[in-house]
Design a protein around this motif. Sequence first.
Motif, PDB file in Angstrom:
ATOM      1  N   LEU A  34       0.871  -1.173   0.000  1.00  0.00           N
ATOM      2  CA  LEU A  34       0.000   0.000   0.000  1.00  0.00           C
ATOM      3  C   LEU A  34       0.907   1.221   0.000  1.00  0.00           C
ATOM      4  CD1 LEU A  34      -2.975   0.958   0.205  1.00  0.00           C
ATOM      5  CD2 LEU A  34      -2.700   0.896   2.699  1.00  0.00           C
ATOM      6  N   ILE A  35       0.929   1.943  -1.109  1.00  0.00           N
ATOM      7  CA  ILE A  35       1.848   3.072  -1.253  1.00  0.00           C
ATOM      8  C   ILE A  35       1.073   4.347  -1.520  1.00  0.00           C
ATOM      9  CG2 ILE A  35       3.717   1.578  -2.075  1.00  0.00           C
ATOM     10  CD1 ILE A  35       3.140   2.648  -4.926  1.00  0.00           C
ATOM     11  N   GLY A  36       1.760   5.468  -1.375  1.00  0.00           N
ATOM     12  CA  GLY A  36       1.145   6.765  -1.614  1.00  0.00           C
ATOM     13  C   GLY A  36       1.859   7.829  -0.806  1.00  0.00           C
ATOM     14  N   PRO A  37       1.705   9.085  -1.167  1.00  0.00           N
ATOM     15  CA  PRO A  37       2.369  10.159  -0.421  1.00  0.00           C
ATOM     16  C   PRO A  37       1.796  10.310   0.980  1.00  0.00           C
ATOM     17  CG  PRO A  37       0.813  11.068  -1.991  1.00  0.00           C
ATOM     18  CD  PRO A  37       0.871   9.597  -2.266  1.00  0.00           C
ATOM     19  N   ARG A 197       2.102  -7.098  -5.828  1.00  0.00           N
ATOM     20  CA  ARG A 197       1.029  -6.195  -6.256  1.00  0.00           C
ATOM     21  C   ARG A 197       1.119  -4.923  -5.434  1.00  0.00           C
ATOM     22  NH1 ARG A 197      -5.050  -7.755  -4.498  1.00  0.00           N
ATOM     23  NH2 ARG A 197      -6.117  -5.775  -4.933  1.00  0.00           N
ATOM     24  N   LEU A 198       0.865  -3.792  -6.064  1.00  0.00           N
ATOM     25  CA  LEU A 198       0.870  -2.507  -5.372  1.00  0.00           C
ATOM     26  C   LEU A 198      -0.474  -1.819  -5.545  1.00  0.00           C
ATOM     27  CD1 LEU A 198       4.393  -1.057  -6.287  1.00  0.00           C
ATOM     28  CD2 LEU A 198       3.727  -2.298  -4.223  1.00  0.00           C
ATOM     29  N   VAL A 199      -0.917  -1.170  -4.471  1.00  0.00           N
ATOM     30  CA  VAL A 199      -2.112  -0.331  -4.502  1.00  0.00           C
ATOM     31  C   VAL A 199      -1.661   1.090  -4.189  1.00  0.00           C
ATOM     32  CG1 VAL A 199      -4.352   0.149  -3.447  1.00  0.00           C
ATOM     33  CG2 VAL A 199      -3.621  -2.227  -3.797  1.00  0.00           C
ATOM     34  N   LEU A 200      -1.839   1.988  -5.136  1.00  0.00           N
ATOM     35  CA  LEU A 200      -1.416   3.377  -4.990  1.00  0.00           C
ATOM     36  C   LEU A 200      -2.600   4.242  -4.588  1.00  0.00           C
ATOM     37  CD1 LEU A 200       0.485   5.809  -5.297  1.00  0.00           C
ATOM     38  CD2 LEU A 200       0.080   5.714  -7.780  1.00  0.00           C
ATOM     39  N   LEU A 201      -2.501   4.813  -3.386  1.00  0.00           N
ATOM     40  CA  LEU A 201      -3.518   5.744  -2.907  1.00  0.00           C
ATOM     41  C   LEU A 201      -3.066   7.168  -3.161  1.00  0.00           C
ATOM     42  CD1 LEU A 201      -4.779   4.579   0.628  1.00  0.00           C
ATOM     43  CD2 LEU A 201      -6.019   4.500  -1.525  1.00  0.00           C
ATOM     44  N   ASP A 202      -4.002   7.997  -3.565  1.00  0.00           N
ATOM     45  CA  ASP A 202      -3.716   9.420  -3.778  1.00  0.00           C
ATOM     46  C   ASP A 202      -4.985  10.192  -3.450  1.00  0.00           C
ATOM     47  OD1 ASP A 202      -2.721  11.858  -4.476  1.00  0.00           O
ATOM     48  OD2 ASP A 202      -2.228  11.345  -6.536  1.00  0.00           O
ATOM     49  N   GLY A 203      -4.900  11.068  -2.470  1.00  0.00           N
ATOM     50  CA  GLY A 203      -6.067  11.852  -2.097  1.00  0.00           C
ATOM     51  C   GLY A 203      -7.206  11.018  -1.566  1.00  0.00           C
ATOM     52  N   GLY A 204      -6.886   9.895  -0.913  1.00  0.00           N
ATOM     53  CA  GLY A 204      -7.913   9.049  -0.333  1.00  0.00           C
ATOM     54  C   GLY A 204      -8.607   8.117  -1.301  1.00  0.00           C
ATOM     55  N   ILE A 206      -8.034   5.164  -4.704  1.00  0.00           N
ATOM     56  CA  ILE A 206      -7.086   4.296  -5.389  1.00  0.00           C
ATOM     57  C   ILE A 206      -6.830   4.842  -6.785  1.00  0.00           C
ATOM     58  CG2 ILE A 206      -6.705   2.006  -6.369  1.00  0.00           C
ATOM     59  CD1 ILE A 206      -8.205   0.803  -4.053  1.00  0.00           C
ATOM     60  N   LEU A 207      -5.573   5.213  -7.020  1.00  0.00           N
ATOM     61  CA  LEU A 207      -5.183   5.700  -8.342  1.00  0.00           C
ATOM     62  C   LEU A 207      -4.746   4.544  -9.246  1.00  0.00           C
ATOM     63  CD1 LEU A 207      -4.562   8.088 -10.233  1.00  0.00           C
ATOM     64  CD2 LEU A 207      -2.295   8.214  -9.178  1.00  0.00           C
ATOM     65  N   ALA A 208      -4.136   3.515  -8.660  1.00  0.00           N
ATOM     66  CA  ALA A 208      -3.677   2.378  -9.462  1.00  0.00           C
ATOM     67  C   ALA A 208      -3.600   1.144  -8.575  1.00  0.00           C
ATOM     68  CB  ALA A 208      -2.309   2.668 -10.081  1.00  0.00           C
ATOM     69  N   GLU A 218       6.209   6.198 -14.794  1.00  0.00           N
ATOM     70  CA  GLU A 218       6.637   7.598 -14.683  1.00  0.00           C
ATOM     71  C   GLU A 218       5.469   8.534 -14.376  1.00  0.00           C
ATOM     72  OE1 GLU A 218       8.828   8.882 -18.059  1.00  0.00           O
ATOM     73  OE2 GLU A 218      10.339   7.287 -17.897  1.00  0.00           O
ATOM     74  N   ALA A 219       4.338   8.314 -15.020  1.00  0.00           N
ATOM     75  CA  ALA A 219       3.202   9.217 -14.835  1.00  0.00           C
ATOM     76  C   ALA A 219       2.679   9.169 -13.406  1.00  0.00           C
ATOM     77  CB  ALA A 219       2.087   8.859 -15.821  1.00  0.00           C
ATOM     78  N   HIS A 220       2.582   7.968 -12.831  1.00  0.00           N
ATOM     79  CA  HIS A 220       2.100   7.844 -11.454  1.00  0.00           C
ATOM     80  C   HIS A 220       3.081   8.439 -10.460  1.00  0.00           C
ATOM     81  CE1 HIS A 220      -0.651   4.266 -12.675  1.00  0.00           C
ATOM     82  NE2 HIS A 220      -1.277   5.420 -12.779  1.00  0.00           N
ATOM     83  N   LEU A 221       4.375   8.214 -10.692  1.00  0.00           N
ATOM     84  CA  LEU A 221       5.376   8.775  -9.784  1.00  0.00           C
ATOM     85  C   LEU A 221       5.334  10.292  -9.802  1.00  0.00           C
ATOM     86  CD1 LEU A 221       8.499   6.482 -10.375  1.00  0.00           C
ATOM     87  CD2 LEU A 221       6.826   6.377  -8.523  1.00  0.00           C
ATOM     88  N   ALA A 222       5.167  10.862 -10.977  1.00  0.00           N
ATOM     89  CA  ALA A 222       5.124  12.315 -11.081  1.00  0.00           C
ATOM     90  C   ALA A 222       3.850  12.877 -10.472  1.00  0.00           C
ATOM     91  CB  ALA A 222       5.235  12.733 -12.549  1.00  0.00           C
TER      92      ALA A 222
END
Length: 247
Positions: A34-37, A197-204, A206-208, A218-222
């Motif tokens: 579970l990743i994300g800023p 497997r990775l779950v990317l959270l952004d702003g509460g 799931i983005l990916a 690259e797009a998700h990291l940026a």
Amino acid sequence: MSLLALEDLGVRRGGREVLAGVSLRIGPGEVVGLIGPNGAGKTTLLRAALGLLPHAGRSSLSRMAPRARARAAAFLPQGREIAWPVSVESLVALGRAPHGAADPADPAVARALERVGLWSFRHRRATELSGGEQARVLLARALAQEVPLLLADEPVAGLDPGGQIATMALFGELAAEGRSVLVSIHDLGLAARHCGRLVLLDGGRILADGAPGEVLGEAHLARSFGIRAYRAETPDGPVIQPVATVG
């Protein structure tokens, strides 16, 4: 079969939506990162999934009775303070409470301590250990529950590099045994190498959700982290190293 099923999970705090529309399933044999800023909602998701926070939507774990939930999932929170000067084995034995008495002589306690490399520390006071050693003791307590699913919130934070790798490798061993781990993690390199497997959270939200190579594009990291990264494939697995911020 799902060890965890979330459907449209949402959390509001102080009138603000901090988690919204989160749906995911975790089956046996997975290590899901579970990743994300910072502030993305990772800790909130883990706690809401366990029913520790009021939430909208559905979590298969939060609907269980407390004892049944404790036999289905273990939780390793960020907080690592050990307040009581009890022996290491007594602290780890608390992980057996959902199954009956918290007995330091329970074979599950020995198995857990062996897995984290602390069997020789079993008679020492937990409060006398280093911060990294205390973190391993608390991981052993969660392992002693011997449940199908482990939810771990930043378990490698503050560990030395060897401890970080050993912890993530241990999660892989659990998955090979048919158990699963949902682990919140900031180190993208460790996430890429050790999570299937990775779950990317952004702003509460799931983005990916998918394979590390896809989620860490690259797009998700940026967009989510505001960075660009060096990446390479090696015999030991993928390497990803943040190198600069992007505007």
